[in-house]
Scaffold this motif. Sequence first.
Motif, mmCIF file in Angstrom:
data_model
loop_
_atom_site.group_PDB
_atom_site.id
_atom_site.type_symbol
_atom_site.label_atom_id
_atom_site.label_comp_id
_atom_site.label_asym_id
_atom_site.label_seq_id
_atom_site.Cartn_x
_atom_site.Cartn_y
_atom_site.Cartn_z
ATOM 1 N N VAL A 70 61.345 81.052 -45.516
ATOM 2 C CA VAL A 70 60.692 79.785 -45.179
ATOM 3 C C VAL A 70 61.524 78.884 -44.269
ATOM 4 C CG1 VAL A 70 59.262 79.781 -47.264
ATOM 5 C CG2 VAL A 70 61.426 78.523 -47.263
ATOM 6 N N VAL A 71 62.752 79.293 -43.932
ATOM 7 C CA VAL A 71 63.537 78.473 -43.012
ATOM 8 C C VAL A 71 64.000 79.291 -41.812
ATOM 9 C CG1 VAL A 71 65.508 76.930 -42.725
ATOM 10 C CG2 VAL A 71 64.343 77.041 -44.936
ATOM 11 N N TYR A 72 64.722 80.382 -42.079
ATOM 12 C CA TYR A 72 65.360 81.091 -40.974
ATOM 13 C C TYR A 72 64.330 81.799 -40.079
ATOM 14 C CZ TYR A 72 68.646 83.806 -38.293
ATOM 15 O OH TYR A 72 69.356 84.340 -37.252
ATOM 16 N N THR A 73 63.482 82.627 -40.679
ATOM 17 C CA THR A 73 62.356 83.203 -39.916
ATOM 18 C C THR A 73 61.108 82.922 -40.728
ATOM 19 O OG1 THR A 73 62.980 85.279 -40.942
ATOM 20 C CG2 THR A 73 63.386 85.084 -38.580
ATOM 21 N N PRO A 74 60.496 81.742 -40.551
ATOM 22 C CA PRO A 74 59.417 81.321 -41.450
ATOM 23 C C PRO A 74 58.127 82.091 -41.224
ATOM 24 C CG PRO A 74 59.852 79.619 -39.825
ATOM 25 C CD PRO A 74 60.781 80.746 -39.525
ATOM 26 N N LEU A 75 58.172 83.390 -41.506
ATOM 27 C CA LEU A 75 56.964 84.206 -41.410
ATOM 28 C C LEU A 75 57.065 85.304 -42.442
ATOM 29 C CD1 LEU A 75 56.060 86.430 -38.384
ATOM 30 C CD2 LEU A 75 58.133 86.869 -39.631
ATOM 31 N N TRP A 76 55.917 85.740 -42.982
ATOM 32 C CA TRP A 76 55.995 86.763 -44.012
ATOM 33 C C TRP A 76 55.732 88.142 -43.440
ATOM 34 C CZ3 TRP A 76 58.495 87.426 -48.095
ATOM 35 C CH2 TRP A 76 58.267 88.585 -48.847
ATOM 36 N N ALA A 77 56.658 89.064 -43.739
ATOM 37 C CA ALA A 77 56.460 90.469 -43.399
ATOM 38 C C ALA A 77 57.074 91.274 -44.527
ATOM 39 C CB ALA A 77 57.150 90.807 -42.079
ATOM 40 N N ASP A 78 56.356 92.290 -45.003
ATOM 41 C CA ASP A 78 56.899 93.122 -46.079
ATOM 42 C C ASP A 78 58.212 93.755 -45.604
ATOM 43 O OD1 ASP A 78 57.148 94.492 -48.440
ATOM 44 O OD2 ASP A 78 55.934 96.185 -47.758
ATOM 45 N N GLY A 79 59.216 93.750 -46.482
ATOM 46 C CA GLY A 79 60.508 94.335 -46.124
ATOM 47 C C GLY A 79 61.349 93.455 -45.229
ATOM 48 N N MET A 80 61.038 92.131 -45.182
ATOM 49 C CA MET A 80 61.736 91.253 -44.248
ATOM 50 C C MET A 80 63.207 91.032 -44.623
ATOM 51 S SD MET A 80 60.533 87.410 -45.166
ATOM 52 C CE MET A 80 61.646 86.849 -43.906
ATOM 53 N N ILE A 81 63.584 91.311 -45.862
ATOM 54 C CA ILE A 81 64.992 91.112 -46.240
ATOM 55 C C ILE A 81 65.863 92.144 -45.516
ATOM 56 C CG2 ILE A 81 66.605 91.039 -48.195
ATOM 57 C CD1 ILE A 81 64.640 88.674 -47.999
ATOM 58 N N SER B 173 52.190 88.644 -42.048
ATOM 59 C CA SER B 173 52.210 88.086 -40.679
ATOM 60 C C SER B 173 51.794 86.618 -40.594
ATOM 61 C CB SER B 173 51.328 88.856 -39.698
ATOM 62 O OG SER B 173 51.449 90.207 -39.869
ATOM 63 N N LEU B 174 51.589 85.938 -41.712
ATOM 64 C CA LEU B 174 51.309 84.502 -41.639
ATOM 65 C C LEU B 174 52.619 83.745 -41.417
ATOM 66 C CD1 LEU B 174 48.732 84.105 -44.551
ATOM 67 C CD2 LEU B 174 48.292 84.237 -42.100
ATOM 68 N N THR B 175 52.514 82.538 -40.860
ATOM 69 C CA THR B 175 53.728 81.763 -40.617
ATOM 70 C C THR B 175 53.645 80.407 -41.321
ATOM 71 O OG1 THR B 175 52.770 80.844 -38.625
ATOM 72 C CG2 THR B 175 54.155 82.774 -38.346
ATOM 73 N N VAL B 176 54.828 79.805 -41.534
ATOM 74 C CA VAL B 176 54.887 78.439 -42.049
ATOM 75 C C VAL B 176 55.865 77.654 -41.163
ATOM 76 C CG1 VAL B 176 54.360 79.029 -44.435
ATOM 77 C CG2 VAL B 176 56.728 79.043 -43.674
ATOM 78 N N LYS B 177 55.964 76.349 -41.424
ATOM 79 C CA LYS B 177 56.903 75.531 -40.653
ATOM 80 C C LYS B 177 58.284 75.579 -41.316
ATOM 81 C CE LYS B 177 56.428 71.181 -38.791
ATOM 82 N NZ LYS B 177 56.369 71.018 -37.350
ATOM 83 N N GLY B 178 59.333 75.651 -40.524
ATOM 84 C CA GLY B 178 60.692 75.673 -41.051
ATOM 85 C C GLY B 178 61.156 74.284 -41.456
ATOM 86 N N LEU B 179 62.462 74.058 -41.396
ATOM 87 C CA LEU B 179 63.030 72.756 -41.752
ATOM 88 C C LEU B 179 63.653 72.114 -40.512
ATOM 89 C CD1 LEU B 179 64.882 73.300 -45.145
ATOM 90 C CD2 LEU B 179 62.874 71.895 -44.741
ATOM 91 N N PRO B 180 63.618 70.767 -40.422
ATOM 92 C CA PRO B 180 64.253 70.116 -39.278
ATOM 93 C C PRO B 180 65.771 70.216 -39.367
ATOM 94 C CG PRO B 180 63.530 68.491 -40.872
ATOM 95 C CD PRO B 180 63.016 69.813 -41.351
ATOM 96 N N LYS B 181 66.433 70.150 -38.205
ATOM 97 C CA LYS B 181 67.901 70.230 -38.188
ATOM 98 C C LYS B 181 68.492 68.826 -38.264
ATOM 99 C CE LYS B 181 68.200 74.660 -36.124
ATOM 100 N NZ LYS B 181 68.883 75.665 -36.897
ATOM 101 N N ILE B 182 69.610 68.719 -38.937
ATOM 102 C CA ILE B 182 70.292 67.432 -39.055
ATOM 103 C C ILE B 182 71.642 67.558 -38.357
ATOM 104 C CG2 ILE B 182 71.193 65.706 -40.669
ATOM 105 C CD1 ILE B 182 69.371 67.138 -42.802
ATOM 106 N N GLY B 183 71.898 66.691 -37.378
ATOM 107 C CA GLY B 183 73.161 66.746 -36.657
ATOM 108 C C GLY B 183 74.162 65.753 -37.223
ATOM 109 N N ILE B 184 75.428 66.080 -37.153
ATOM 110 C CA ILE B 184 76.460 65.117 -37.547
ATOM 111 C C ILE B 184 76.753 64.253 -36.320
ATOM 112 C CG2 ILE B 184 78.853 64.834 -38.275
ATOM 113 C CD1 ILE B 184 78.626 67.363 -39.838
ATOM 114 N N PRO B 185 76.522 62.929 -36.423
ATOM 115 C CA PRO B 185 76.701 62.066 -35.248
ATOM 116 C C PRO B 185 78.116 62.219 -34.687
ATOM 117 C CG PRO B 185 75.789 60.849 -37.113
ATOM 118 C CD PRO B 185 76.155 62.195 -37.622
ATOM 119 N N GLY B 186 78.217 62.228 -33.376
ATOM 120 C CA GLY B 186 79.546 62.371 -32.761
ATOM 121 C C GLY B 186 79.873 63.828 -32.513
#
Lengths: 303, 364
Positions: free
Chosen positions: A206-217, A112-125
């Motif tokens: 660590v990106v999509y749901t940046p939290l740990w839970a057993d069986g999260m896959i 149940s601990l959490t971490v920070k994900g990754l920032p999103k990068i947009g394609i200009p335009g």
Amino acid sequence: MNAVEFILAGMLAAATPFLLAALGELVVERAGVLNLGVEGLMAFGAVIAFIIVYHGGGHFIAFIAAGICGALLSLVFALIALGFRANQVATGLAIGILGQGLSALFGKSYESLTVKGLPKIGIPGLADLPVIGGLFVQDSVVWLSLLATLCIWATFAFTKTGLVIRAVGENPKAAHAIGYPVIAVRVAAVAFGGMMAGLAGAYASVVYTPLWADGMIAGRGWIAIALVVFGTWLTGRVFLGACLFGAVSLMSLAAQTTGLDLPSQLLSSLPYIVTIIVLGIISADRRLLKLNGVASLGEPFER
Amino acid sequence: MSMTHFVPNLVRRERASRKAMLLAPPLALAAAILLNLALYVLMGRDPAAVVHAMLLEPFLSWSSFSEVLLKTGPLLLIAQGLAIGFRAKVFNIGAEGQFILGAIFASAIPIWFPQATGGWIWPAMLLIGAIGGALWAGITAFWRVRLNANEILVSLMLSLVAAQLLYYLLLGPWKDPNGFNFPQSVMFQYDAMVPTLFAGTRVNVSLLIALALSLAAWVFMQRSFMGYKLQVGGLAPRAAGYAGFSEGGAIWLSLLIGGFAAGLAGAAEVAGPLGQLQRSISTGYGYSAIIVAYLGGLHPIGIVISSLVMAAISIGGDNAMVSANLPIAAVRVFQGSLLLAYLVAVAFVRYRLEWPQISARSPS
């Protein structure tokens, strides 16, 4: 944001764990090996990545370590299934159980601990387009996964490496006769598949749901294996299948926010039910499977 | 000089080695124990304490050995059913879901008829549970035979769906209204409980049923024509085809037997030690039973022994969690490594290692 925009914007990120793992398994199966341990390999990569990010190692190191650990665990599969010619189904299941066990063991104090994900990068335009704009705002791993899809497609379509992998999977005896190292190619393919599964798990934790839970896959490794069948062993179709599953898993979220009165358990099992239905539809076309399938899939190679 | 000169060759034996076949399971168990002890030492645990809690304690008192016997029942039942399919090369890995459906079907009787009394209730629950498991496995059989879909993937997906179905029932229509919102059903009436075998323990008649069905599995596989057809289909599918044995029939039969046994085990769990339908009715029995089936050499008698060993490890793991502070996930790691060790050991039944001769290494 309406449901369509929500699904378009999130689809690729939701698809990425499926995509990375399925691309890995695609290469493994193309080389004639069936590794059913993907779920465990993903869980193992996921916990390694989470622990590293949690202790401040950063996402880059986390992904590298998860890829290496996935590859190492899959080499145990290779040693037993290819080295000792054990039953590939049983070996894959054992690796899956072992990977899930290791993941639960290592992850126990991170529950149940959490971490920070990754920032999103947009394609200009493109990112500012109405409705589909969200499709062009993604984190770096999603962009790299799209690149990986392209590379694997090109490898099978244009390069000698791709040709050798396919030869080894289609007719290992003939490939051996013309001097290709069948076992070495298969071991390399298995290690690549393990690495991709490790990366897929890392993305999930660590990106999509940046939290740990057993069986999260939660069955995503198994769906990835099914995706290879859906895609009839073709890279482009595997990619489309992964997108479909990304959309399906988002639809259950969207349905909850729009206040649709369905039991949440039905929505949670939607990806599994869709897998069963699509698997039935695709497999019923026996000719299609025979045409694109891998001839020596799952059979040990003996000189 | 290339690397391959130092790698031993696997050479096929002229006939399978009986000695290797009998030695494989105990050697694999020993190897898995050593490997896992090394892991526990790395984790900073006292290996002596773990050995005592995991491997000795289950056998040291009648009360803990009776718990081993209690856990043996479902493993034995499920593994016998699965092994019949595995021998026919039908890989039903969805026993977990079939077990859950068995528990759900069986629970319907006491939940819908809580006032019912009579000695017929628990036998009816076991029967209906077994039918429920077989029906759930029947979906996989239909998908495999009629739609040509891979039974491994379909049966596994159905297990994940079954878990969600169980949660739905326990959080919704079947939730105990006086259960403080816990995801569990009402406690079942007395007549819905399988009678216990020994006073003061939880071991019940279902262990005898499991042993009787093991005997039936042995007769079926070793002595009956139907069992013979199944085995030929697994070993030599082409020969089976020439002999007119239908592949579809073998798949239906394998899956229905596997589902029936797993469903029976699920029913016996709710009608036995649990006494109600709960969220955690299975501690992964359906998956552990796959390992039990392989470790027993897919042979009915071997499986009786391997189910007892696996149950002891599982009870021992619970002990070690308390006394040696070992996470319960360690049992899963142990199970996975045990199956891997067994698969390596069993390779020596058909192959022997041939080390390269010194003379062969010199450049020619």
